[in-house]
Design a protein around this motif. Structure first.
Motif, short mmCIF file in Angstrom:
data_model
loop_
_atom_site.label_atom_id
_atom_site.label_comp_id
_atom_site.label_asym_id
_atom_site.label_seq_id
_atom_site.Cartn_x
_atom_site.Cartn_y
_atom_site.Cartn_z
N ASP A 173 0.83 -1.21 0.00
CA ASP A 173 0.00 0.00 0.00
C ASP A 173 0.86 1.26 0.00
OD1 ASP A 173 -2.32 -1.43 -0.08
OD2 ASP A 173 -2.75 -1.29 2.06
N ALA A 174 1.98 1.22 0.72
CA ALA A 174 2.88 2.39 0.74
C ALA A 174 3.47 2.64 -0.64
CB ALA A 174 3.99 2.18 1.77
N VAL A 175 3.89 1.57 -1.32
CA VAL A 175 4.43 1.72 -2.67
C VAL A 175 3.37 2.25 -3.62
CG1 VAL A 175 5.33 0.46 -4.67
CG2 VAL A 175 6.19 -0.07 -2.39
N ARG A 176 2.17 1.69 -3.54
CA ARG A 176 1.09 2.11 -4.42
C ARG A 176 0.73 3.58 -4.20
NH1 ARG A 176 -3.93 2.45 -3.22
NH2 ARG A 176 -3.69 1.17 -1.34
N LEU A 177 0.59 3.98 -2.94
CA LEU A 177 0.23 5.36 -2.63
C LEU A 177 1.33 6.33 -3.05
CD1 LEU A 177 -1.39 4.81 0.89
CD2 LEU A 177 -2.56 5.53 -1.20
N TYR A 178 2.58 5.91 -2.86
CA TYR A 178 3.69 6.78 -3.26
C TYR A 178 3.69 6.99 -4.78
CZ TYR A 178 8.25 8.91 -3.59
OH TYR A 178 9.26 9.80 -3.85
N ARG A 179 3.48 5.90 -5.53
CA ARG A 179 3.46 6.02 -6.99
C ARG A 179 2.26 6.84 -7.46
NH1 ARG A 179 3.14 2.31 -10.51
NH2 ARG A 179 4.85 3.01 -11.86
N GLN A 180 1.14 6.74 -6.74
CA GLN A 180 -0.03 7.54 -7.11
C GLN A 180 0.24 9.03 -6.94
OE1 GLN A 180 -3.48 4.20 -5.98
NE2 GLN A 180 -3.42 6.16 -4.94
N ILE B 270 -9.77 -0.19 -10.37
CA ILE B 270 -9.62 0.73 -9.23
C ILE B 270 -8.59 1.83 -9.51
CG2 ILE B 270 -8.93 0.91 -6.82
CD1 ILE B 270 -11.71 -0.23 -7.27
N PRO B 271 -7.38 1.51 -10.02
CA PRO B 271 -6.45 2.61 -10.33
C PRO B 271 -7.02 3.62 -11.31
CG PRO B 271 -5.31 0.50 -10.37
CD PRO B 271 -6.76 0.19 -10.28
N TYR B 272 -7.74 3.12 -12.31
CA TYR B 272 -8.35 4.02 -13.29
C TYR B 272 -9.37 4.93 -12.62
CZ TYR B 272 -11.26 5.57 -17.20
OH TYR B 272 -11.99 6.33 -18.09
N MET B 273 -10.23 4.37 -11.77
CA MET B 273 -11.25 5.18 -11.09
C MET B 273 -10.62 6.19 -10.15
SD MET B 273 -14.27 2.38 -10.33
CE MET B 273 -15.43 3.66 -9.82
N LEU B 274 -9.57 5.78 -9.42
CA LEU B 274 -8.90 6.70 -8.51
C LEU B 274 -8.27 7.86 -9.27
CD1 LEU B 274 -7.16 4.20 -6.04
CD2 LEU B 274 -9.18 5.61 -5.60
N LYS B 275 -7.69 7.55 -10.42
CA LYS B 275 -7.06 8.60 -11.23
C LYS B 275 -8.09 9.61 -11.72
CE LYS B 275 -3.88 9.19 -15.12
NZ LYS B 275 -3.10 8.48 -16.17
N GLN B 276 -9.28 9.11 -12.07
CA GLN B 276 -10.32 10.00 -12.57
C GLN B 276 -10.99 10.80 -11.45
OE1 GLN B 276 -10.78 10.33 -15.91
NE2 GLN B 276 -9.09 8.87 -16.08
N LEU B 277 -11.12 10.18 -10.26
CA LEU B 277 -11.86 10.82 -9.16
C LEU B 277 -10.99 11.70 -8.27
CD1 LEU B 277 -14.12 7.81 -8.10
CD2 LEU B 277 -14.85 9.86 -9.31
N SER B 278 -9.70 11.39 -8.19
CA SER B 278 -8.83 12.10 -7.25
C SER B 278 -8.82 13.61 -7.42
CB SER B 278 -7.41 11.54 -7.33
OG SER B 278 -7.36 10.23 -6.82
N PRO B 279 -8.71 14.14 -8.65
CA PRO B 279 -8.65 15.61 -8.79
C PRO B 279 -9.82 16.35 -8.15
CG PRO B 279 -8.05 14.56 -10.85
CD PRO B 279 -8.56 13.48 -9.96
N SER B 280 -11.01 15.75 -8.20
CA SER B 280 -12.19 16.44 -7.67
C SER B 280 -12.55 16.02 -6.24
CB SER B 280 -13.40 16.17 -8.57
OG SER B 280 -13.70 14.79 -8.63
#
Length: 707
Positions: free
Chosen positions: A189-196, A476-486
């Protein structure tokens, strides 16, 4: 560039969350179908493979035969010859295959290395990059580390070694233990969050190996492009010479990064484990209050996030679920079906061998016991799933490569094969103890039928779980990428609603991801459930549950059965002969079964035809004395030149001119943030013939420190 301090902060946060999840699971328990097959808890004492390969030595540009040994850990060791290995001498080198790709053509290799310096314009030399001694090469390629070059004499031999090396890569890539319910999820999770945070949301091919290797890959992902931009203008020579120099530099930097990351991760882990008992005590004391607080925060975040998630789901996810699921299911189901067929065929062969044996008390179980770890026999299973393709969908959902899913499916296939083998051994042993060997064929048939039924059920359960996890990893990564900005800008206000005592275990960022996950999980579950109804995939419906269908099975012992001793016929005489001369050491070597046995002839640069022959049931590799090279025992080859060290770099001395120039090194500091948490790189920009630079084991062009 990687900010190690920031990664450490994320890891500490996720460690506390993972610990809470583990304790909660231990208290509340979890559901799900009950596994029917037994799981081997005591690993087999085995070696995988050994034999001779012709290896290219870069320090003298010559090919030389080396003896290679693949133990059960899959860390490859190589020696001057078999005698050196048998004497217990230190290997010339070891190869950890995590992150490598196994190539069987020079064209594929040249295509990969052409991307290491994509923008460099230089004259292409007339001499080949590497002249292979035969037309059957085997190359271990890594984006950052040292490359290894081998060749064999026949196509059949190449296929066999390719299967072995692929198995080494597959096993070492799977370096994160699922048994560790705190460290593994905290790290991933730490690696994933850091890369995000860096803008990388999709799957990552270099998430392979143990934590220190993965962290090193994370460093190199950001470091290498900057180094390339700084170094490539200073390189001189023809194109392949510049490529060689760049690979040498990359390997040196990667070795340094690995050492620093290993030390950093160990310190980080010790720091977290020191607080583990205190955190666990707090969790157990306040479990109910933490859960209530988390549910309250989740409901508020869900009210904000869910409408946006459902809109995105309907437009961009739902239309693609069925097509992606079909692409996953067909090759995966074929692979598991092949596992079933291979298991069945091996049981038939075992029955025939036992019936044809003059000693009717002998049971030939050696091949069966090691079947899951036989890279050649399992290759037909692995090949089925390698046809998995997500073409047309990879770019849309930021899936770098289907290899992540292929490798995961292959690991599950191997686990299921070993579970089936182990369950068969236990059931057969129990039946023979109670009924004897008089009706051996009928006993085999009954045991086989029981195991196949259990395999079919577990295979269905494992595949459905794999399909769900794969779809989540894609969507999930695709949805997070789309939703995170807003959405991320609204999360801090929810953190204020969490009691300070619970803030370590409740993170709004994690809750945000959980809400997104649950929004798509219903559709994924429904899609997999509908697919289970289709007979072509051979899946059990969710309504079919085999609970306690064979309660006596789980009462069987967990010790490994010594079939050779109990049902091996003349094996006892061999035991007595060995005890009189070599004692315990002989017994240890006898028990160490080699999954794939080879006969190879040493002493010639190009291996002879059919030099790689499989021998059934051999624990050791017989070789004629005249075919074995005399062991030198030293650290030099026949030309008197230094041999590679354990990571493959040549121990060539650096010239005095180079050392004089290094004393006037130009230090460049590359920071991710001013003053702290930085990766600092000291590099040397060599004018002129930098491609002639040699790297010594005690001195390298780069010195890297992770603060």
């Amino acid at each position: 560039m990687v900010d190690i301090k920031e990664f450490g902060r994320l890891y500490e946060q996720q460690y506390a969350v993972a610990l809470f999840n583990k304790v909660r699971f231990d208290v509340e328990g979890g559901g799900g179908p009950q596994q029917q097959l037994l799981h081997r808890k005591i690993p087999l004492d085995k070696s995988i493979f050994s034999g001779v390969l012709s290896q290219y030595l870069e320090e003298n540009k010559k090919w030389r035969n080396r003896f290679f040994f693949v133990p059960g850990s899959y860390s490859i060791s190589y020696y001057d010859n078999k005698v050196s290995h048998d004497r217990g001498l230190h290997p010339k080198g070891t190869i950890n295959c995590a992150g490598y790709k196994v190539l069987t053509s020079m064209e594929h290799y040249l295509d990969l290395i052409s991307h290491c310096l994509p923008d460099v314009k230089a004259k292409v030399g007339t001499s080949p990059f590497l002249k292979c001694a035969t037309q059957f090469p085997l190359i271990l390629w890594h984006p950052y580390a040292h490359h290894y070059y081998f060749c064999v004499g026949t196509e059949k031999e190449q296929q066999k070694w390719h299967a072995v090396l692929q198995d080494c890569v597959r096993h070492t890539n799977d370096g994160l233990s699922e048994e560790n319910k705190v460290q593994t999820p905290a790290f991933t999770d730490a690696v994933r969050l850091y890369r995000q945070v860096q803008g990388h949301y999709g799957t990552w091919e270099m998430m392979c190996g143990v934590p220190s290797q993965i962290l090193s890959n994370l460093v190199m992902e950001g470091l290498l492009p900057e180094l390339r931009e700084l170094i490539s203008p200073r390189l001189r020579g023809k194109l392949h010479e510049r490529q060689r120099t760049w690979m040498l530099i990359s390997d040196a930097v990667y070795s340094l990064v690995q050492g620093q990351c290993q030390a950093h991760y160990e310190v980080l882990l010790q720091k977290c484990e020191a607080t583990c008992s205190t955190l666990e005590a707090s969790i157990r004391t306040d479990m109910d209050q933490i859960i209530t607080s988390k549910e309250h925060i989740t409901s508020k975040i869900r009210a904000v996030i869910l409408p946006k998630a459902e809109k995105l789901l309907k437009v961009s996810i739902e239309p693609y679920i069925s097509s992606i699921l079909d692409a996953l299911m067909e090759p995966t189901s074929r692979g598991f079906s092949e596992v079933r067929d291979v298991f069945f065929r091996e049981l038939v062969d075992m029955s025939k061998n036992t019936l044809n044996d003059s000693n009717k008390e002998t049971i030939h179980m050696e091949k069966i016991s090691m079947l899951a770890f036989h890279p050649v026999k399992m290759q037909s299973c692995y090949e089925k799933v390698e046809h998995l393709s997500l073409e047309g969908l990879q770019q849309r959902f930021d899936v770098s490569s289907p290899s992540v899913f292929i490798q995961r499916a292959q690991i599950l296939m191997r686990e299921q094969m070993d579970n089936a083998v182990y369950t068969f051994e236990q059931i057969l042993h129990q039946s023979l103890e109670s009924q004897g060997t008089d009706e051996f064929c009928k006993i085999i048939q009954r045991c086989q039928d029981r195991v196949i039924k259990k395999f079919d059920y577990d295979s269905s359960t494992v595949r459905k779980r794999f399909f769900r996890e794969a779809l989540l990893q894609i969507f999930i990564p695709y949805m997070l990428k789309q939703l995170s900005p807003s959405c991320t800008s609204e999360l801090p206000r929810f953190q204020e609603l969490i009691f300070e005592d619970f803030s370590q275990f409740i993170l709004v960022e994690n809750i945000f991801e959980e809400v997104v996950l649950h929004s798509v999980m219903k559709d994924i579950m429904m899609a997999v459930k509908e697919a289970a109804v289709q007979r072509k995939h051979n899946l059990y419906r969710d309504s079919i549950v085999l609970s306690n269908s064979d309660p006596s099975l789980h009462l069987l012992g967990e010790n490994t059965i010594d079939w050779a001793r109990e049902y091996g016929g003349d094996q006892e005489e061999a035991d007595r002969a060995g005890e009189g001369t070599k004692g315990g050491e002989y017994q240890k070597k006898r028990r160490m079964k080699q999954v794939v046995s080879m006969i190879q002839v040493e002493g010639s640069l190009v291996l002879p035809n059919e030099s790689c022959v499989e021998v059934s049931g051999m624990d050791k590799i017989p070789e004629r004395d005249e075919d074995v090279e005399k062991d030198g025992g030293g650290e030099e080859n026949s030309d008197g030149k230094a041999l590679p060290d354990h990571n493959g770099s040549a121990n060539a001395k650096i010239s005095e001119n180079t050392l004089d120039f290094v004393r006037h090194v130009i230090a460049q500091h590359i920071f991710t943030e001013q003053g702290s948490g930085a990766v600092i790189i000291f590099y040397n920009l060599f004018p002129g013939n930098i491609h002639n630079l040699s790297i010594h084991s005690s001195f390298t062009v780069f010195s890297l420190h992770l603060v």
